[in-house]
Motif scaffolding. Structure first.
Motif, PDB file in Angstrom:
ATOM      1  N   TYR A  20       7.414   7.670 -11.203  1.00  0.00           N
ATOM      2  CA  TYR A  20       7.034   6.828 -12.339  1.00  0.00           C
ATOM      3  C   TYR A  20       8.260   6.305 -13.073  1.00  0.00           C
ATOM      4  O   TYR A  20       8.333   5.122 -13.429  1.00  0.00           O
ATOM      5  CB  TYR A  20       6.142   7.606 -13.311  1.00  0.00           C
ATOM      6  N   GLU A  21       9.242   7.163 -13.288  1.00  0.00           N
ATOM      7  CA  GLU A  21      10.422   6.766 -14.054  1.00  0.00           C
ATOM      8  C   GLU A  21      11.191   5.626 -13.398  1.00  0.00           C
ATOM      9  O   GLU A  21      11.879   4.877 -14.094  1.00  0.00           O
ATOM     10  CB  GLU A  21      11.354   7.971 -14.223  1.00  0.00           C
ATOM     11  N   HIS A  22      11.072   5.469 -12.096  1.00  0.00           N
ATOM     12  CA  HIS A  22      11.878   4.471 -11.387  1.00  0.00           C
ATOM     13  C   HIS A  22      11.091   3.284 -10.867  1.00  0.00           C
ATOM     14  O   HIS A  22      11.671   2.412 -10.214  1.00  0.00           O
ATOM     15  CB  HIS A  22      12.625   5.146 -10.233  1.00  0.00           C
ATOM     16  N   TYR A  52      16.519   9.000  -6.483  1.00  0.00           N
ATOM     17  CA  TYR A  52      16.080   7.636  -6.790  1.00  0.00           C
ATOM     18  C   TYR A  52      17.230   6.792  -7.304  1.00  0.00           C
ATOM     19  O   TYR A  52      17.363   5.616  -6.936  1.00  0.00           O
ATOM     20  CB  TYR A  52      14.950   7.656  -7.822  1.00  0.00           C
ATOM     21  N   ALA A  53      18.061   7.378  -8.157  1.00  0.00           N
ATOM     22  CA  ALA A  53      19.178   6.614  -8.713  1.00  0.00           C
ATOM     23  C   ALA A  53      20.120   6.168  -7.604  1.00  0.00           C
ATOM     24  O   ALA A  53      20.629   5.037  -7.624  1.00  0.00           O
ATOM     25  CB  ALA A  53      19.920   7.454  -9.749  1.00  0.00           C
ATOM     26  N   GLN A  54      20.368   7.019  -6.625  1.00  0.00           N
ATOM     27  CA  GLN A  54      21.238   6.613  -5.527  1.00  0.00           C
ATOM     28  C   GLN A  54      20.661   5.410  -4.794  1.00  0.00           C
ATOM     29  O   GLN A  54      21.372   4.442  -4.497  1.00  0.00           O
ATOM     30  CB  GLN A  54      21.433   7.773  -4.550  1.00  0.00           C
ATOM     31  N   TYR A  55      19.374   5.443  -4.493  1.00  0.00           N
ATOM     32  CA  TYR A  55      18.755   4.326  -3.790  1.00  0.00           C
ATOM     33  C   TYR A  55      18.824   3.047  -4.611  1.00  0.00           C
ATOM     34  O   TYR A  55      19.026   1.948  -4.090  1.00  0.00           O
ATOM     35  CB  TYR A  55      17.303   4.665  -3.448  1.00  0.00           C
ATOM     36  N   ARG A  56      18.652   3.193  -5.922  1.00  0.00           N
ATOM     37  CA  ARG A  56      18.670   2.022  -6.801  1.00  0.00           C
ATOM     38  C   ARG A  56      20.038   1.346  -6.867  1.00  0.00           C
ATOM     39  O   ARG A  56      20.139   0.201  -7.318  1.00  0.00           O
ATOM     40  CB  ARG A  56      18.230   2.410  -8.211  1.00  0.00           C
ATOM     41  N   THR A  57      21.084   2.047  -6.420  1.00  0.00           N
ATOM     42  CA  THR A  57      22.411   1.428  -6.452  1.00  0.00           C
ATOM     43  C   THR A  57      22.663   0.518  -5.252  1.00  0.00           C
ATOM     44  O   THR A  57      23.701  -0.165  -5.229  1.00  0.00           O
ATOM     45  CB  THR A  57      23.515   2.498  -6.503  1.00  0.00           C
ATOM     46  N   ASP A  58      21.767   0.485  -4.270  1.00  0.00           N
ATOM     47  CA  ASP A  58      21.951  -0.446  -3.165  1.00  0.00           C
ATOM     48  C   ASP A  58      21.903  -1.876  -3.711  1.00  0.00           C
ATOM     49  O   ASP A  58      20.928  -2.265  -4.356  1.00  0.00           O
ATOM     50  CB  ASP A  58      20.856  -0.248  -2.117  1.00  0.00           C
ATOM     51  N   SER A  60      13.858   6.000 -19.089  1.00  0.00           N
ATOM     52  CA  SER A  60      13.315   4.783 -18.469  1.00  0.00           C
ATOM     53  C   SER A  60      12.518   4.007 -19.498  1.00  0.00           C
ATOM     54  O   SER A  60      12.039   4.548 -20.507  1.00  0.00           O
ATOM     55  CB  SER A  60      12.431   5.139 -17.273  1.00  0.00           C
ATOM     56  N   VAL A  61      12.358   2.721 -19.229  1.00  0.00           N
ATOM     57  CA  VAL A  61      11.624   1.825 -20.111  1.00  0.00           C
ATOM     58  C   VAL A  61      10.609   1.056 -19.269  1.00  0.00           C
ATOM     59  O   VAL A  61      10.956   0.498 -18.221  1.00  0.00           O
ATOM     60  CB  VAL A  61      12.569   0.839 -20.831  1.00  0.00           C
TER      61      VAL A  61
END
Length: 516
Positions: free
Chosen positions: A278-280, A219-225, A111-112
């Motif tokens: 934090y990462e997301h 978290y990654a799954q949710y971020r794909t919405d 993450s950045v």
């Protein structure tokens, strides 16, 4: 900050979604020699999009996470990767303001979090990233106004509780059209529940997340919405978490089921959950976790118009009680001594016209026992009566206090009373409990009213209740707050129709809420 709708901004977002595919022809900002020297990365490193958050007058956090295989740990090589970033005054990046290189490190899930400084107050900016020859979608953000600005307007969208398995995040499509200056998210960004086939969508994995990789995948799954991703790319977010980002109804370092999770095991789970959080999230280095602890309570200034106090009602609370008399114990705390003092000092020392408190859980009373006696939800402020009542007393000396909450999966808008035991007591503030983005799905409205309408006589401070999915939209100026309860007709399909279910107003200098 203004809340006016700008069609060109929506057109920019539509175009921005196609930027990744057009990276080869996009105008880049590094010399060709430098680009050629980079080690190739897997395709699709910007699958999770971009976001911004925690805006200050001169700075904002810019976020992305490199994840070409987002639901399987990310798919990045086990090394640090340089990520170029750029922020500009225009969407074509013809007027660049700041640029640099950040390191996406494997220990932070690649993450950045760029804390872009040296910006001008109250302005819109566009930003983007590039890594391994791939260009991210473009994001748009906005800084907070100058600290001493007294006028202007602020548009806030209040959101919470987005359960992937209960539906699509369709309220964000309408939120995007309403063009808020900032999105305030007050908890339950992800749910830790096991996969289920009963809803319109299914959680990844095979069970609840416990490890860092499992939380990253969730978290990654949710971020794909797509609607969530577009809203993150359109406005800065201010976030805090509630319980489902870790474990339902946890308190401090006490899990919901201490007979099944040992203290050491739950601390390991907290460590993983806070790390993934934090990462997301687009938050600053001050929010980097320290093992099973993370500092999330903080404040934001919007000139002299509004001060926003963001609470953490999970890490420092006493364990939940289970009875009415126990809930009155003055030793119980929701915030802990340090956070309680911080909040009181912030409220009493505020120069702002409006003093907003972002609380994950409801502050107003909810008496769920019809007739004589009372019965409360003990996970909410009702379970911490003495501390809650002290704040309500303090609100008498605070200028225009308004609490913004979530958790309930319902819209519950209330007058805050100095003493809920006395219906005739003074109104000292207002509270907006926002409904959920998707949690509880398309709720049966008749069943809701059959359950809750009989309780209105026991809760005369309620001004409006509703069970549709959606969010709340606030237009704030010196004279008042105009609030809209924005709802959608369904979350069981990828598209929905939105409408205003109710309009309410809070007048400056007049505590309480009125239907508009």
């Amino acid at each position: 900050m203004t809340g006016s709708t700008a069609p060109d901004r929506r057109r920019f977002l539509t175009a921005g979604a196609a930027v990744l595919g057009a990276a080869a022809s996009a105008q880049l900002w590094l010399p060709q020699a430098a680009r050629a020297a980079e080690t190739p990365l897997p395709d699709g490193v910007f699958s999770l999009g971009v976001a911004s958050g925690d805006p200050l007058p001169e700075a904002v956090v810019l976020w992305t996470r490199l994840a070409p295989d987002p639901l399987n740990g990310g798919g990045m090589p086990d090394r640090a990767v340089p990520v170029e970033w750029e922020i500009a005054e225009d969407e074509r990046f013809g007027k660049p303001v700041r640029r640099g290189v950040a390191q996406a490190r494997p220990e932070y899930g690649h993450s950045v979090h760029v804390d872009a400084r040296g910006l001008r107050p109250g302005r819109a900016y566009w930003y983007r990233f590039r890594a391994g020859g791939q260009l991210s979608p473009t994001g748009r953000t906005r800084t907070a106004p100058h600290p001493h600005s007294k006028g202007g307007a602020l548009r806030i969208a209040l959101a919470s509780c987005q359960n992937w398995q209960h539906g699509w995040f369709t309220p964000y499509a309408d939120m995007l059209a309403q063009d808020p200056d900032v999105v305030l998210f007050v908890g339950d960004y992800v749910y830790e529940s096991t996969p289920s086939s009963s809803g319109p969508r299914r959680h990844e994995g095979t069970g609840e997340p416990y490890t860092l990789v499992q939380y990253r995948n969730r978290y990654a799954q949710y971020r794909t919405d797509p609607d969530l991703a577009a809203m993150h790319a359109n406005a800065p977010w201010v976030v805090t978490f509630d319980d489902h980002e870790v474990d339902n109804d946890f308190a401090g370092e006490i899990p919901q089921d201490p007979d099944k999770q040992t203290p050491d095991a739950f601390r390991a789970r907290l460590t993983a959950a806070y790390q993934a959080y934090y990462e997301h999230m687009p938050v600053r280095a001050a929010q980097i976790p320290d093992g099973p602890h993370i500092r999330m309570y903080r404040r934001f200034e919007y000139g002299r118009l509004a001060r926003l106090n963001v609470l953490d009602t999970r890490q420092y609370r006493s364990d939940q009680v289970t009875g009415q008399e126990a809930a009155k114990d003055p030793a119980l705390t929701m915030l802990g001594a340090a956070q309680r003092k911080w909040l009181l000092d912030s409220l009493h020392g505020s120069p702002a016209r409006w003093n907003l408190v972002a609380s994950q859980i409801m502050m107003a009373e909810t008496d769920i026992l019809p007739g004589e006696g009372k019965q409360w939800y003990y996970d909410a402020w009702d379970g911490y009566q003495a501390e809650r009542n002290r704040f309500l007393t303090e609100f008498r000396q605070v200028r225009n206090p308004v609490v913004l909450s979530g958790d309930r999966h319902l819209t519950m808008i209330s007058d805050l009373k100095e003493d809920f035991a006395d219906p005739a007591s003074r109104v000292v503030g207002a509270e907006f409990v926002g409904t959920s983005i998707s949690s509880n799905g398309d709720q049966d409205q008749a069943a809701f009213h059959a359950q809750w309408d009989p309780l209105k006589a026991d809760n005369p401070h309620w001004r409006f209740i509703d069970a549709h999915r959606g969010y709340h939209l606030f237009d704030i100026d010196r004279h008042g707050i105009d609030a809209q309860v924005r709802v959608v007709d369904t979350v069981r399909a990828p598209a929905a129709t939105a409408s205003t279910q109710a309009a309410l107003r809070v007048e400056a200098g007049r505590p309480g809420v009125e239907l508009a």
